[in-house]
Design an enzyme around this catalytic site. Structure first.
Site, PDB file in Angstrom:
ATOM      1  N   ARG A 126     -13.271 -18.178   5.204  1.00  0.00           N
ATOM      2  CA  ARG A 126     -12.183 -18.351   6.277  1.00  0.00           C
ATOM      3  C   ARG A 126     -12.771 -18.483   7.663  1.00  0.00           C
ATOM      4  NH1 ARG A 126      -7.227 -14.373   4.068  1.00  0.00           N
ATOM      5  NH2 ARG A 126      -6.550 -15.718   2.473  1.00  0.00           N
ATOM      6  N   ALA A 133       0.862  -1.340   0.069  1.00  0.00           N
ATOM      7  CA  ALA A 133      -0.046   0.109  -0.027  1.00  0.00           C
ATOM      8  C   ALA A 133       0.721   1.265  -0.049  1.00  0.00           C
ATOM      9  CB  ALA A 133      -0.928   0.040   1.020  1.00  0.00           C
ATOM     10  N   HIS A 181      -6.892 -17.164  10.165  1.00  0.00           N
ATOM     11  CA  HIS A 181      -6.611 -18.064   8.860  1.00  0.00           C
ATOM     12  C   HIS A 181      -6.605 -19.460   9.399  1.00  0.00           C
ATOM     13  CE1 HIS A 181      -4.898 -19.945   5.605  1.00  0.00           C
ATOM     14  NE2 HIS A 181      -4.929 -18.738   4.691  1.00  0.00           N
ATOM     15  N   ALA A 186       2.913 -12.417   2.134  1.00  0.00           N
ATOM     16  CA  ALA A 186       1.379 -12.589   1.193  1.00  0.00           C
ATOM     17  C   ALA A 186       1.854 -13.799   0.308  1.00  0.00           C
ATOM     18  CB  ALA A 186       0.854 -11.602   0.781  1.00  0.00           C
ATOM     19  N   GLU A 191      -9.631 -19.578  -5.059  1.00  0.00           N
ATOM     20  CA  GLU A 191      -9.542 -19.614  -3.291  1.00  0.00           C
ATOM     21  C   GLU A 191     -10.818 -19.763  -3.089  1.00  0.00           C
ATOM     22  OE1 GLU A 191      -6.982 -16.503  -2.314  1.00  0.00           O
ATOM     23  OE2 GLU A 191      -5.249 -17.633  -2.888  1.00  0.00           O
ATOM     24  N   ARG A 228     -13.082 -10.607   5.113  1.00  0.00           N
ATOM     25  CA  ARG A 228     -12.659 -10.458   3.813  1.00  0.00           C
ATOM     26  C   ARG A 228     -12.596 -11.795   3.021  1.00  0.00           C
ATOM     27  NH1 ARG A 228      -7.181 -11.338   1.926  1.00  0.00           N
ATOM     28  NH2 ARG A 228      -6.691 -12.014   3.972  1.00  0.00           N
ATOM     29  N   HIS A 258      -4.786 -13.454  11.287  1.00  0.00           N
ATOM     30  CA  HIS A 258      -4.043 -13.014   9.991  1.00  0.00           C
ATOM     31  C   HIS A 258      -4.359 -11.946   9.597  1.00  0.00           C
ATOM     32  CE1 HIS A 258      -2.616 -13.801   6.092  1.00  0.00           C
ATOM     33  NE2 HIS A 258      -3.826 -13.749   5.500  1.00  0.00           N
TER      34      HIS A 258
END
Length: 548
Positions: free
Chosen positions: A297, A16, A251, A61, A129, A393, A358
């Protein structure tokens, strides 16, 4: 007091921060974007990182970056998947921006030289995913973050108007007139490389917090040690509004070997076909959700947590045997290497795993252009709360957020810089005195103990499963830590980071106690149902907590 003046300050050396600084530099270097008075001006951008440019959660990541690239995919499907994962708390406008603006940023990263994996026909390789309805995750083997960050870091180093300030630790925001709620004028910081660091004031009309999350507040986490919630804590102390800090993603598959760090075993492993099994070899996740190990998740993490409580076993396992050996070697070289280090041959035996903290969905409230509730202050990435993640997320949307909102922030900030006249002398009246209170060896040892006790407390009270009694007791202890840490004040990294962790824990636990329902990654055993009345955000400003 040392004083340095810039046009913009970007704090954070992850994806970022790097991308925002690069985008800002690029925009301000293009005369087509500037008025006559601004053309040819020597714009100065500071990029601050407390470590070096490659030590960040982005660098860790593995999975990849989600984007609609394939013709069989669509913007509407990606939006739908994101909203579904967010459990009713995503901001639709922000999600639309995230998904619809993704493709140009992927092309930009390719121009920068990011080496995403490709198929034999040279098209971009896409993987599936959890909770995605299509294969849309781009990756660079199992080290996507490292590939992105290293590529961006090289470009930042070559950028003449970005001054990289490594080893600088931010203390607090500098506010106009020194008053909470007044305009942000920059930051105070110390140089960690100095023996007796002096406080330095960095002054600019624009300050961007891209400091990442605060998962280090939990004893079990997959983040680097530097993920101490700095940006959120710094902003909150300055009266900035923060939101949804109760929502922390755990996670489900972190390496669980005694003595080993909780290394994340990427979700992509399950996306490629690995099975989540217990010691008997049963694929137990289907007992808890019809999608099994490919459920969202939070669902998989709770399934693991509940199954371990039911069986009394210390871990579950990831079985990679359904995946072709050559495919494993191609896709997961880093995971193979880490497992070998801890005597696990994933080609012949399953990997022991348990859940770990996570990613933090909440953060500093921003609009879709990165602006916070405090004039002059912006946030991007995991330290921000744009509303794209909601209560949970969607996998691989986090790296995407860094790029889509980083470039938007740069565009808006550049326009503000061009159109405003900022007096750098405004900050000179601020009192930036920082006096060490207790720098002895005993006090430094006590700070380390507080940090460890805080991490264990937060994991016990605000981990995967929560209840009022544990949360109330935790708040009382955290407030005690807040008082004690003040008496140990010193210009040391451990003091600054521990103060930030304590404040971050306070905000997280307070929010978790306030939300009397279960939603997404927030699960209360005393309030196990999702309530329509709670389809609202949790907002904290100062000591006040409310809904939005």
């Amino acid at each position: 007091m040392n004083l340095k003046k810039f046009d913009a300050i970007v704090i954070g050396g992850g994806a970022a921060g790097l991308y925002t600084a690069l985008s800002l530099s690029e925009y301000l270097s293009d005369d087509r974007n500037l008025d006559t008075a601004s053309k040819g001006r020597d714009w100065r951008i500071a990029l601050i990182t407390k470590d070096n440019l490659t030590i960040s959660a982005s660098d860790w990541a593995q999975g990849g970056i989600a984007a609609v690239i394939d013709r069989k995919d669509s913007i509407s499907l990606h939006v739908e998947d994101t909203l579904r994962a967010g459990a009713g708390l995503c901001e639709p406008e922000a999600v639309e921006v995230l998904v619809s603006k993704a493709k140009p940023q992927i092309h930009k990263l390719l121009e920068f030289g990011v080496d995403f994996d490709r198929l034999q026909d040279k098209s971009l390789a896409l993987t599936l995913e959890a909770a995605h309805s299509r294969r849309r995750v781009l990756h660079a083997a199992d080290a996507t973050g490292r590939e992105l960050v290293s590529t961006l870091a090289r470009r930042v180093v070559d950028c003449p108007n970005i001054e990289i300030l490594e080893g600088l630790l931010v203390l607090d925001l500098i506010l106009e007139n020194g008053a909470v709620g007044d305009r942000c004028l920059g930051v105070s910081c110390i140089d960690l490389r100095q023996q007796d660091p002096k406080v330095t004031a960095l002054i600019a009309p624009v300050t961007v917090l891209a400091t990442g999350g605060g998962a280090q507040v939990f004893s079990q986490n997959t983040n680097p040690p530097a993920s101490t919630g700095d940006g959120v804590a710094i902003a909150w102390r300055a009266g900035v509004k923060v939101r949804d800090l109760e929502f922390v993603q755990f996670h489900p598959t972190a390496l669980a070997i005694k003595g080993a760090p909780r290394f994340l075993i990427s979700e992509a492993v399950r996306g490629e076909g690995a099975h989540l099994i217990d010691r008997k070899g049963d694929r137990f996740a289907f007992e808890y959700h019809p999608q099994g190990e490919l459920a969202p998740r939070d669902v998989v993490s709770r399934a693991v947590f509940q199954h371990l409580r039911k069986t009394g076993e210390p871990t579950v396992f990831l079985d990679l045997s359904p995946i072709n050996r050559d495919r494993i070697a191609y896709r997961f070289p880093n995971i193979i290497k880490i497992c070998q280090k801890w005597q696990i041959d994933l080609f012949s035996q399953p990997i022991p795993v348990t859940p770990a903290a996570h990613y933090c969905m909440g953060g500093i409230i921003t609009d879709t252009w990165g602006a916070s509730s405090l004039s002059g202050l912006y946030a991007v990435g995991e330290s921000s709360s744009t509303g794209v993640h909601g209560a949970n997320r969607l996998a691989s949307n986090s790296l995407l957020e860094c790029f889509v909102f980083g470039v938007r922030l740069a565009e808006r900030v550049a326009q503000d810089l061009i159109n405003q006249d900022f007096d750098h002398n405004l900050a000179l009246s601020n009192d930036l005195d920082f006096t060490d209170v207790n720098t002895g060896e005993e006090s430094q040892s006590r700070i380390a103990i507080i940090r460890q006790e805080l991490q264990e407390l937060t994991w016990r009270s605000a981990g995967i499963v929560r209840n009022a009694e544990a949360l109330e007791a935790a708040i009382a202890q955290i407030q005690h830590f807040q008082q004690e840490i003040f008496t140990l004040r010193s210009k040391t990294r451990i003091w600054v980071e521990t103060q930030n962790l304590i404040d971050f824990a306070y905000l997280l636990v307070k929010s978790a106690l306030f939300r009397t329902e279960s939603r997404g990654a927030h699960f209360r055993i005393d309030y196990p149902n999702t309530e329509s009345a709670w389809q609202i955000h949790t907002v904290i400003c100062g000591q006040n907590i409310s809904t939005q």
